[in-house]
Design an enzyme around this catalytic site. Structure first.
Site, mmCIF file in Angstrom:
data_model
loop_
_atom_site.group_PDB
_atom_site.id
_atom_site.type_symbol
_atom_site.label_atom_id
_atom_site.label_comp_id
_atom_site.label_asym_id
_atom_site.label_seq_id
_atom_site.Cartn_x
_atom_site.Cartn_y
_atom_site.Cartn_z
ATOM 1 N N GLY A 24 2.686 18.805 14.938
ATOM 2 C CA GLY A 24 3.951 18.252 15.175
ATOM 3 C C GLY A 24 4.188 18.263 16.791
ATOM 4 O O GLY A 24 4.087 19.648 17.203
ATOM 5 N N HIS A 25 4.019 17.177 17.218
ATOM 6 C CA HIS A 25 4.258 17.282 18.929
ATOM 7 C C HIS A 25 5.600 16.786 19.019
ATOM 8 O O HIS A 25 6.006 15.423 18.766
ATOM 9 C CB HIS A 25 3.175 16.292 19.472
ATOM 10 C CG HIS A 25 1.574 16.822 19.118
ATOM 11 N ND1 HIS A 25 0.444 16.378 19.344
ATOM 12 C CD2 HIS A 25 1.500 17.996 18.450
ATOM 13 C CE1 HIS A 25 -0.526 17.049 18.866
ATOM 14 N NE2 HIS A 25 -0.073 18.150 18.547
ATOM 15 N N GLN B 147 -3.404 21.319 16.999
ATOM 16 C CA GLN B 147 -3.466 22.910 16.794
ATOM 17 C C GLN B 147 -4.101 23.413 18.238
ATOM 18 O O GLN B 147 -3.623 23.009 19.262
ATOM 19 C CB GLN B 147 -4.480 22.883 15.569
ATOM 20 C CG GLN B 147 -3.886 22.676 14.246
ATOM 21 C CD GLN B 147 -4.013 21.119 13.947
ATOM 22 O OE1 GLN B 147 -5.001 20.456 14.082
ATOM 23 N NE2 GLN B 147 -2.825 20.440 13.503
ATOM 24 N N ASP C 104 1.444 24.569 18.875
ATOM 25 C CA ASP C 104 2.891 24.431 19.510
ATOM 26 C C ASP C 104 3.133 24.842 20.895
ATOM 27 O O ASP C 104 4.013 25.304 21.220
ATOM 28 C CB ASP C 104 3.993 25.243 18.876
ATOM 29 C CG ASP C 104 3.560 24.771 17.287
ATOM 30 O OD1 ASP C 104 3.380 23.356 16.979
ATOM 31 O OD2 ASP C 104 3.759 25.551 16.192
ATOM 32 N N LYS D 64 1.775 20.599 23.861
ATOM 33 C CA LYS D 64 0.704 19.315 24.116
ATOM 34 C C LYS D 64 1.042 18.113 24.125
ATOM 35 O O LYS D 64 0.845 17.220 25.045
ATOM 36 C CB LYS D 64 -0.378 19.485 22.945
ATOM 37 C CG LYS D 64 -1.237 20.930 22.862
ATOM 38 C CD LYS D 64 -2.261 20.758 21.821
ATOM 39 C CE LYS D 64 -1.535 20.924 20.411
ATOM 40 N NZ LYS D 64 -0.816 22.154 20.127
HETATM 41 P P1 GDP Z 1 2.719 20.768 20.562
HETATM 42 O O1 GDP Z 1 2.619 21.075 18.977
HETATM 43 O O2 GDP Z 1 1.625 21.558 21.408
HETATM 44 O O3 GDP Z 1 2.776 19.476 21.068
HETATM 45 O O4 GDP Z 1 4.228 21.382 20.711
HETATM 46 P P2 GDP Z 1 5.487 21.528 19.871
HETATM 47 O O5 GDP Z 1 6.014 20.196 20.344
HETATM 48 O O6 GDP Z 1 5.120 21.787 18.471
HETATM 49 O O7 GDP Z 1 6.283 22.611 20.429
HETATM 50 C C1 GDP Z 1 6.587 22.767 21.924
HETATM 51 C C2 GDP Z 1 8.188 22.793 21.964
HETATM 52 O O8 GDP Z 1 8.614 23.118 23.045
HETATM 53 C C3 GDP Z 1 8.815 21.484 21.823
HETATM 54 O O9 GDP Z 1 9.998 21.695 21.190
HETATM 55 C C4 GDP Z 1 8.839 21.092 23.277
HETATM 56 O O10 GDP Z 1 10.086 20.116 23.244
HETATM 57 C C5 GDP Z 1 9.273 22.156 23.899
HETATM 58 N N1 GDP Z 1 9.048 22.280 25.427
HETATM 59 C C6 GDP Z 1 7.610 21.870 25.854
HETATM 60 N N2 GDP Z 1 7.762 22.159 27.288
HETATM 61 C C7 GDP Z 1 8.789 22.886 27.438
HETATM 62 C C8 GDP Z 1 9.169 23.724 28.684
HETATM 63 O O11 GDP Z 1 8.576 23.685 29.729
HETATM 64 N N3 GDP Z 1 10.198 24.562 28.280
HETATM 65 C C9 GDP Z 1 11.060 24.693 27.230
HETATM 66 N N4 GDP Z 1 12.248 25.199 27.235
HETATM 67 N N5 GDP Z 1 10.575 23.793 26.330
HETATM 68 C C10 GDP Z 1 9.411 23.261 26.274
HETATM 69 P P1 IMO Z 2 0.135 21.510 16.522
HETATM 70 O O1 IMO Z 2 -0.624 20.478 16.931
HETATM 71 C C1 IMO Z 2 0.978 25.525 14.990
HETATM 72 C C2 IMO Z 2 -1.413 26.440 11.260
HETATM 73 C C3 IMO Z 2 -0.526 26.591 10.101
HETATM 74 C C4 IMO Z 2 -1.602 27.757 9.265
HETATM 75 C C5 IMO Z 2 -2.865 27.149 9.737
HETATM 76 C C6 IMO Z 2 -3.423 26.526 8.719
HETATM 77 O O2 IMO Z 2 1.689 21.090 16.336
HETATM 78 O O3 IMO Z 2 -0.016 22.594 17.556
HETATM 79 P P2 IMO Z 2 -3.189 23.932 7.812
HETATM 80 O O4 IMO Z 2 -1.835 23.166 7.193
HETATM 81 O O5 IMO Z 2 -3.628 23.046 9.093
HETATM 82 O O6 IMO Z 2 -4.264 23.964 6.675
HETATM 83 O O7 IMO Z 2 -2.826 25.390 8.157
HETATM 84 O O8 IMO Z 2 -2.686 26.527 10.795
HETATM 85 N N1 IMO Z 2 -1.005 25.038 11.930
HETATM 86 C C7 IMO Z 2 -0.475 25.059 12.980
HETATM 87 N N2 IMO Z 2 0.300 25.967 13.785
HETATM 88 N N3 IMO Z 2 0.733 24.164 15.612
HETATM 89 C C8 IMO Z 2 0.043 23.399 14.749
HETATM 90 O O9 IMO Z 2 -0.266 22.092 15.385
HETATM 91 C C9 IMO Z 2 -0.581 23.500 13.414
HETATM 92 N N4 IMO Z 2 -1.265 22.876 12.523
HETATM 93 C C10 IMO Z 2 -1.480 23.895 11.621
HETATM 94 O O10 IMO Z 2 0.667 27.088 10.267
HETATM 95 O O11 IMO Z 2 -1.298 29.160 9.717
HETATM 96 MG MG MG Z 3 3.562 21.458 17.450
#
Ligand code: GDP
Ligand code: IMO
Ligand code: MG
Length: 429
Positions: free
Chosen positions: A40-41, A223, A13, A16
């Site tokens: 979850g991106h 991840q 999270d 990416k």
């Molecule tokens: P990912 O799984 O690595 O793609 O990241 P996620 O999408 O799960 O979580 C990142 C969250 O941070 C999302 O809600 C983005 O919209 C938000 N985000 C990304 N870059 C920034 C930033 O520079 N500032 C803020 N405030 N939010 C950001």
């Molecule tokens: P993105 O791509 C954050 C974590 C789960 C749990 C562990 C194992 O959005 O960064 P699983 O269901 O994969 O067997 O769970 O990994 N986990 C993540 N945490 N971002 C993710 O993906 C994750 N995908 C799995 O919360 O701790």
């Molecule tokens: Mg994510």
């Protein structure tokens, strides 16, 4: 020409999806190579927010998306996601999305086992997403998995289901969970077949052609390194390798052509699920980071645990993950804090460590060694050039660069696509 490989450098999270979307304007193909719909991106483009779990983030830019063989694919989740993003106006057809014919499928029984096992673990649960990721990868290495290509061979499906159910129904019954019926599963798979097969192909061939034609390929990790099944905080990890090298094996592509490896790290740190987190905050500041950073899981909605930036952890992720440059995201979340801390190493049972050792109890006992820096009074939110950044924010970034021993290539200052400052062009290699 250079390709770019994007991976997470903390516990996921990091942003990416946003970074891949930003880079995708200059790429021809975007490839997912591991993980599944546990990812979850989130991409924010104007007034639209896209939440992608299986689909490569480049689709939002109209770029071809490829799901590699290293991904575990739940057909139901894939079809639902395609329908969801189509309703948001994106074009997803067999012309824009290709799926590796040798990718492993996630079946409903995998999620059932995932959840039953987590329940049985009780207090010791991993905190998985409950989506069957681990059980599907287990079937893959146990050589009994059903793969995308099997959907074209009903007899193969029938044979494989016999072996799968012998194994899994025994396990489910032992865990006190409902078992699965072969005919129901077979009918389900046969119903998915005509919807999934049009996307299937040997993607390695397309990728090889793209490489020869000098096309730009962007590899999108899911991840992060600290969730890597070998290098992460085992057993509190996911079930795939998340390091950059996986992009090659997970798509059938030359490791020598993966290009620049970009690691994504937040300006602080978060984690969902259980497991060690030395720089975690259990106080008001931690709560504030969660609130300002909107730190709730994209997939499960769970609140994310928050803490200070851990430079020792990111330095380790850079080394084992093969990261050449870092994108630091969410610096805006730190705006207005009086004082910032950075974890520079650990004390474990009286000894100093510059890295997190592998043993479980040692990881759980790791106490952070802190360095304190001043916060900044101005704002970084929405800044689009380094000139707009407060001097103390630049100091914070430069200090982190020293500690992690790698350059910061991009800085993001908000969720919106263009809230991004380029410090060096990763496509230049
Ligand atoms: P990912 O799984 O690595 O793609 O990241 P996620 O999408 O799960 O979580 C990142 C969250 O941070 C999302 O809600 C983005 O919209 C938000 N985000 C990304 N870059 C920034 C930033 O520079 N500032 C803020 N405030 N939010 C950001
Ligand atoms: P993105 O791509 C954050 C974590 C789960 C749990 C562990 C194992 O959005 O960064 P699983 O269901 O994969 O067997 O769970 O990994 N986990 C993540 N945490 N971002 C993710 O993906 C994750 N995908 C799995 O919360 O701790
Ligand atoms: Mg994510």
């Amino acid at each position: 020409m250079a390709n770019v490989t994007v991976i997470g450098a903390q516990w996921g999270d990091e942003g990416k999806g946003k970074v891949v979307d930003w880079l995708a304007s200059r790429a021809d193909l975007v490839v997912r190579f591991q993980g599944g719909h546990n990812a979850g991106h989130t991409l924010v483009v104007g007034n639209q927010t896209y939440k992608l779990s299986l689909l490569p983030s480049g689709l939002v830019r109209g770029k071809m998306g490829i799901i590699g063989n290293g991904v575990v694919v739940d057909p139901e989740a894939l079809l639902a996601e395609i329908a969801r993003v189509r309703a948001q106006g994106l074009t997803v057809t067999p012309e824009t999305l290709r799926l590796a014919e040798n990718a492993t499928l996630i079946l409903p029984l995998h999620a059932a086992i995932d959840r039953a096992r987590e329940t049985a673990r009780g207090e010791k649960k991993i905190g998985t997403t409950g989506r069957g990721i681990g059980p599907a990868y287990e079937d893959k290495v146990a050589r009994r998995a059903i793969r995308v290509c099997d959907l074209a061979e009903p007899e193969t499906l029938s044979d494989k289901l016999d072996e799968l159910l012998l194994h899994h129904n025994t396990l489910l019954a032992g865990l006190g969970a409902p078992t699965f019926d072969k005919q129901v599963l077979l009918d389900q798979l046969l119903a998915w077949a005509p919807e999934i097969l049009p996307y299937a192909e040997p993607v390695w061939e397309r990728l090889d052609e793209a490489r020869r034609a000098g096309k730009r390929i962007l590899f999108e990790g899911a991840q992060a390194v600290m969730l890597d099944v070998d290098h992460g905080t085992y057993p509190y990890v996911t079930s795939s390798n998340t390091v950059a090298a996986t992009a090659a094996a997970g798509s059938g592509f030359a490791p020598s052509a993966l290009g620049f490896v970009l690691g994504i790290a937040k300006a602080y740190c978060t984690r969902v699920g259980s497991g060690p987190f030395p720089s975690e905050l259990h106080d008001e500041t931690g709560r504030l980071l969660g609130e300002r950073g909107r730190e709730f899981g994209t997939v499960t909605g769970r609140p994310r645990r928050c803490g200070w930036f851990d430079a020792a952890l990111v330095r380790q992720a850079i080394k084992v993950g093969g990261i050449q440059g870092i994108v630091m995201t969410k610096i805006d979340v730190l705006d207005g804090l009086k004082e910032l801390r950075i974890c520079t190493g650990y004390t474990i049972n009286g000894a100093h460590y510059s890295y997190l050792p592998a043993a479980m109890r040692a990881q759980a006992a790791a106490q952070p060694v802190w360095e304190t820096l001043p916060g900044w009074s101005g704002t970084t939110k929405g800044a689009r050039s380094t000139a707009e950044l407060p001097a103390d924010a630049v100091k914070y970034i430069r200090r982190i660069e020293e500690l992690i021993e790698a350059p910061i290539i991009l800085l993001t200052t908000g969720p919106e696509r263009d809230d991004t400052i380029m410090m060096r062009d990763p496509f230049e290699g």
